[in-house]
Design an enzyme around this catalytic site. Structure first.
Site, PDB file in Angstrom:
ATOM      1  N   TYR A  94     -16.600   5.911   8.953  1.00 24.51           N
ATOM      2  CA  TYR A  94     -15.173   6.252   8.979  1.00 24.51           C
ATOM      3  C   TYR A  94     -14.887   7.454   9.892  1.00 24.51           C
ATOM      4  O   TYR A  94     -14.527   7.285  11.044  1.00 24.51           O
ATOM      5  CB  TYR A  94     -14.624   6.475   7.552  1.00 24.51           C
ATOM      6  CG  TYR A  94     -13.127   6.308   7.551  1.00 24.51           C
ATOM      7  CD1 TYR A  94     -12.533   5.113   7.153  1.00 24.51           C
ATOM      8  CD2 TYR A  94     -12.300   7.313   8.047  1.00 24.51           C
ATOM      9  CE1 TYR A  94     -11.153   4.936   7.241  1.00 24.51           C
ATOM     10  CE2 TYR A  94     -10.926   7.147   8.149  1.00 24.51           C
ATOM     11  CZ  TYR A  94     -10.356   5.963   7.735  1.00 24.51           C
ATOM     12  OH  TYR A  94      -8.996   5.789   7.837  1.00 24.51           O
ATOM     13  N   THR A 105      -6.671  -1.212  -0.745  1.00 22.39           N
ATOM     14  CA  THR A 105      -5.482  -1.869  -0.199  1.00 22.39           C
ATOM     15  C   THR A 105      -6.007  -3.001   0.675  1.00 22.39           C
ATOM     16  O   THR A 105      -7.213  -3.126   0.878  1.00 22.39           O
ATOM     17  CB  THR A 105      -4.629  -0.913   0.679  1.00 22.39           C
ATOM     18  OG1 THR A 105      -5.414  -0.496   1.790  1.00 22.39           O
ATOM     19  CG2 THR A 105      -4.114   0.289  -0.078  1.00 22.39           C
ATOM     20  N   GLY A 119       0.787  -1.236   0.000  1.00 23.48           N
ATOM     21  CA  GLY A 119       0.000   0.000   0.000  1.00 23.48           C
ATOM     22  C   GLY A 119       0.815   1.280   0.000  1.00 23.48           C
ATOM     23  O   GLY A 119       1.797   1.419  -0.747  1.00 23.48           O
ATOM     24  N   TYR A 120       0.408   2.206   0.862  1.00 24.22           N
ATOM     25  CA  TYR A 120       1.032   3.536   0.883  1.00 24.22           C
ATOM     26  C   TYR A 120       2.482   3.524   1.361  1.00 24.22           C
ATOM     27  O   TYR A 120       3.303   4.312   0.904  1.00 24.22           O
ATOM     28  CB  TYR A 120       0.187   4.487   1.740  1.00 24.22           C
ATOM     29  CG  TYR A 120      -0.968   5.080   0.968  1.00 24.22           C
ATOM     30  CD1 TYR A 120      -0.731   5.820  -0.187  1.00 24.22           C
ATOM     31  CD2 TYR A 120      -2.280   4.902   1.372  1.00 24.22           C
ATOM     32  CE1 TYR A 120      -1.768   6.363  -0.920  1.00 24.22           C
ATOM     33  CE2 TYR A 120      -3.338   5.448   0.648  1.00 24.22           C
ATOM     34  CZ  TYR A 120      -3.068   6.182  -0.502  1.00 24.22           C
ATOM     35  OH  TYR A 120      -4.100   6.715  -1.225  1.00 24.22           O
TER      36      TYR A 120
HETATM   37  P1  NAD Z   1      -1.689  -1.817   4.027  1.00 20.01           P
HETATM   38  O1  NAD Z   1      -2.477  -2.893   4.681  1.00 20.01           O
HETATM   39  O2  NAD Z   1      -1.441  -1.925   2.568  1.00 20.01           O
HETATM   40  O3  NAD Z   1      -0.235  -1.682   4.743  1.00 20.01           O
HETATM   41  C1  NAD Z   1      -0.053  -1.836   6.100  1.00 20.01           C
HETATM   42  C2  NAD Z   1       1.420  -2.004   6.442  1.00 20.01           C
HETATM   43  O4  NAD Z   1       1.528  -2.151   7.875  1.00 20.01           O
HETATM   44  C3  NAD Z   1       2.081  -3.262   5.844  1.00 20.01           C
HETATM   45  O5  NAD Z   1       3.404  -2.958   5.466  1.00 20.01           O
HETATM   46  C4  NAD Z   1       2.108  -4.249   7.020  1.00 20.01           C
HETATM   47  O6  NAD Z   1       3.151  -5.222   6.977  1.00 20.01           O
HETATM   48  C5  NAD Z   1       2.361  -3.262   8.156  1.00 20.01           C
HETATM   49  N1  NAD Z   1       2.004  -3.795   9.472  1.00 20.01           N
HETATM   50  C6  NAD Z   1       0.788  -4.170   9.939  1.00 20.01           C
HETATM   51  N2  NAD Z   1       0.897  -4.568  11.230  1.00 20.01           N
HETATM   52  C7  NAD Z   1       2.194  -4.441  11.571  1.00 20.01           C
HETATM   53  C8  NAD Z   1       2.943  -4.674  12.755  1.00 20.01           C
HETATM   54  N3  NAD Z   1       2.362  -5.103  13.878  1.00 20.01           N
HETATM   55  N4  NAD Z   1       4.278  -4.465  12.742  1.00 20.01           N
HETATM   56  C9  NAD Z   1       4.903  -4.041  11.612  1.00 20.01           C
HETATM   57  N5  NAD Z   1       4.243  -3.756  10.466  1.00 20.01           N
HETATM   58  C10 NAD Z   1       2.908  -3.962  10.457  1.00 20.01           C
HETATM   59  O7  NAD Z   1      -2.403  -0.479   4.428  1.00 20.01           O
HETATM   60  P2  NAD Z   1      -2.532   0.974   3.738  1.00 20.01           P
HETATM   61  O8  NAD Z   1      -3.906   1.090   3.195  1.00 20.01           O
HETATM   62  O9  NAD Z   1      -1.358   1.286   2.881  1.00 20.01           O
HETATM   63  O10 NAD Z   1      -2.521   1.867   5.039  1.00 20.01           O
HETATM   64  C11 NAD Z   1      -1.370   2.531   5.522  1.00 20.01           C
HETATM   65  C12 NAD Z   1      -1.810   3.805   6.205  1.00 20.01           C
HETATM   66  O11 NAD Z   1      -2.448   4.658   5.250  1.00 20.01           O
HETATM   67  C13 NAD Z   1      -2.837   3.580   7.332  1.00 20.01           C
HETATM   68  O12 NAD Z   1      -2.583   4.488   8.366  1.00 20.01           O
HETATM   69  C14 NAD Z   1      -4.155   3.920   6.645  1.00 20.01           C
HETATM   70  O13 NAD Z   1      -5.143   4.323   7.554  1.00 20.01           O
HETATM   71  C15 NAD Z   1      -3.705   5.066   5.760  1.00 20.01           C
HETATM   72  N6  NAD Z   1      -4.629   5.384   4.628  1.00 20.01           N
HETATM   73  C16 NAD Z   1      -5.136   4.395   3.841  1.00 20.01           C
HETATM   74  C17 NAD Z   1      -6.030   4.751   2.840  1.00 20.01           C
HETATM   75  C18 NAD Z   1      -6.661   3.700   1.939  1.00 20.01           C
HETATM   76  O14 NAD Z   1      -7.673   3.984   1.303  1.00 20.01           O
HETATM   77  N7  NAD Z   1      -6.091   2.543   1.828  1.00 20.01           N
HETATM   78  C19 NAD Z   1      -6.391   6.086   2.619  1.00 20.01           C
HETATM   79  C20 NAD Z   1      -5.799   7.052   3.401  1.00 20.01           C
HETATM   80  C21 NAD Z   1      -4.925   6.693   4.422  1.00 20.01           C
END
Ligand code: NAD
Length: 398
Positions: free
Chosen positions: A234, A274, A51-52
């Site tokens: 949300y 994601t 993801g991000y």
């Molecule tokens: P994702 O699930 O793709 O990535 C999550 C990451 O966290 C992965 O690298 C995973 O290995 C890591 N992770 C999870 N638990 C862990 C732990 N205990 N120790 C170490 N690493 C750990 O998620 P994403 O959608 O990219 O979200 C990342 C951030 O972006 C979050 O804060 C989310 O709220 C925010 N966000 C997401 C969106 C969306 O639409 N997806 C939009 C805006 C903001």
């Protein structure tokens, strides 16, 4: 092993090493086609495997030429099971970084623990000295508190009243009603403990205490706000409460690193498919309609485009932000009035059964499976592949 997608609940339980590598290569290709960014040179990404976070790491490396240290929680292949997508993504990323001559090391472990924080600090001391950017991009279902040992779970529920809305049933392809019961106080507290800012602050406190934050270092945590349609689930729900906490924490961190001229920000990113967002009810339907509207307007972006814009231009514009505001809006296209008006119209039509959402569903499903390395035309999924793919830096530590 011939690997096919296996769908269970909200996730796919298999991942394809070559498909994940292809997806990482595509992201790198996009970044290399953009102009270089004069950005931070030593970057720590917490949550760097999907993801991000992964996109932030790719942009830092291939647009800014940065050395990166990544932290994540992923599984290697074992006992006839494939590795997780984040494992394969990182293996491909590190390989590409090494081939291009960039430093990239990864730590696979629980980012919420103090052991992993200590390990990261040691690695920074050994290899990088100090870091100048810390990205906090964790999305997790639970957290064990490093001091009390309490296990917190994150839930996605409304606060106060039950919430009934439309959602898409990905099994039957139908739009159905969903009613979500309000969270208990305990569930709100748990979600804030997992997805709020406490762990981010702990990271920053320990990094600074160890002297591994460079003068003028920046840190960014990721958040989401979204439109009125998703407010009850949300922004005004448990996860929104956690994100409020994250934002409040950015102000505290900002004060704590002021003496080294450091800065803390929250970047509000666009809604995207994601592994984390696919599990939120109501959100997939919104995402399908949003994507249709943004595509038509030529505004659609994925993780890599968002992160390139964040690190390439939005972060520089923070110089103009008032010191009281630590929020960077990368969701600006998503939240444009014309976009949201169109989405709201489509939402009403879809809920009334007057919209053919089958093409949107197909598109959504395609994008979802791509997260696990499936569905790329250029990858041969009938080929026997080796599921045991090493991550270079982790292999060398063993
Ligand atoms: P994702 O699930 O793709 O990535 C999550 C990451 O966290 C992965 O690298 C995973 O290995 C890591 N992770 C999870 N638990 C862990 C732990 N205990 N120790 C170490 N690493 C750990 O998620 P994403 O959608 O990219 O979200 C990342 C951030 O972006 C979050 O804060 C989310 O709220 C925010 N966000 C997401 C969106 C969306 O639409 N997806 C939009 C805006 C903001």
């Amino acid at each position: 092993m011939i690997i096919k997608p296996k769908f269970r609940g909200f996730i796919c339980t298999t991942s394809h090493p070559e498909g994940c590598a292809y997806s990482v290569q595509e992201q790198i290709k996009y970044v290399k086609q953009q102009r270089p960014i004069k950005g931070p040179q030593k970057v720590l990404v917490i949550g760097s495997s999907t993801g991000y976070g992964l996109a932030s790491r790719i942009v830092s490396t291939f647009a800014s030429g940065a050395s990166t240290l990544g932290v994540f929680l992923e599984k290697p292949a074992a006992n006839g099971n494939t590795a997780t997508a984040g494992w394969y993504n990182t293996a491909a990323f590190e390989k590409a970084a090494a081939e291009a001559g960039y430093y990239a090391k990864s730590i696979n472990g629980d980012a919420f623990s103090d052991q992993v924080k200590t390990k990261v600090i040691e690695q920074i001391r050994e290899d990088l000295g100090q870091i100048d950017l810390v990205i906090y991009s964790i999305a997790a279902p639970r957290r064990t508190h490093p001091v009390t040992g309490e296990v917190f779970s994150s839930v996605i529920k409304p606060i106060g009243d039950s919430f009934t809305s439309k959602t898409v049933d990905l099994n039957s392809n139908e739009i159905v009603d969903v009613t979500l019961k309000p969270a208990t106080e305990e569930e709100i507290r748990g979600t804030v403990a997992v997805m709020g800012g406490e762990d981010w602050e702990r990271w920053m406190h320990q990094l600074k205490g160890a002297g591994v934050l460079a003068p003028g270092a920046t840190t960014i945590g990721y958040s989401y706000i979204g439109p009125k349609i998703t407010y009850p689930i949300y922004k005004e729900g448990t996860i929104g409460r956690a994100k409020d906490h994250l934002y409040a924490t950015s102000k505290e961190i900002n004060n704590q690193i002021k003496d080294i001229e450091g800065k803390a920000f929250v970047a509000v990113n666009k809604a995207l498919i994601t592994q984390a967002s696919a599990a939120i009810p109501v959100v997939p339907l919104y995402l399908m309609l949003l994507s249709r509207v943004m595509d038509t307007k030529g505004l659609e972006e994925n993780c890599i485009e968002q992160m390139y814009r964040l690190l390439g231009s939005k972060l520089c514009e923070t110089k103009n932000l008032s010191s009281a505001d630590q929020m960077i809006r990368v969701d600006d296209y998503e939240m444009r009035d014309d976009v949201q008006e169109e989405v709201a119209k489509l939402w009403e039509k879809a809920c009334a059964g007057d919209l053919n959402i089958i093409p949107d569903l197909e598109e959504y499903r395609k994008e979802f499976f791509k997260l696990f390395g499936f569905g790329f035309d250029d990858v041969d999924y009938d080929k026997d592949v080796n599921e045991n793919v090493p991550i270079l830096s982790i292999q060398s530590q063993e």
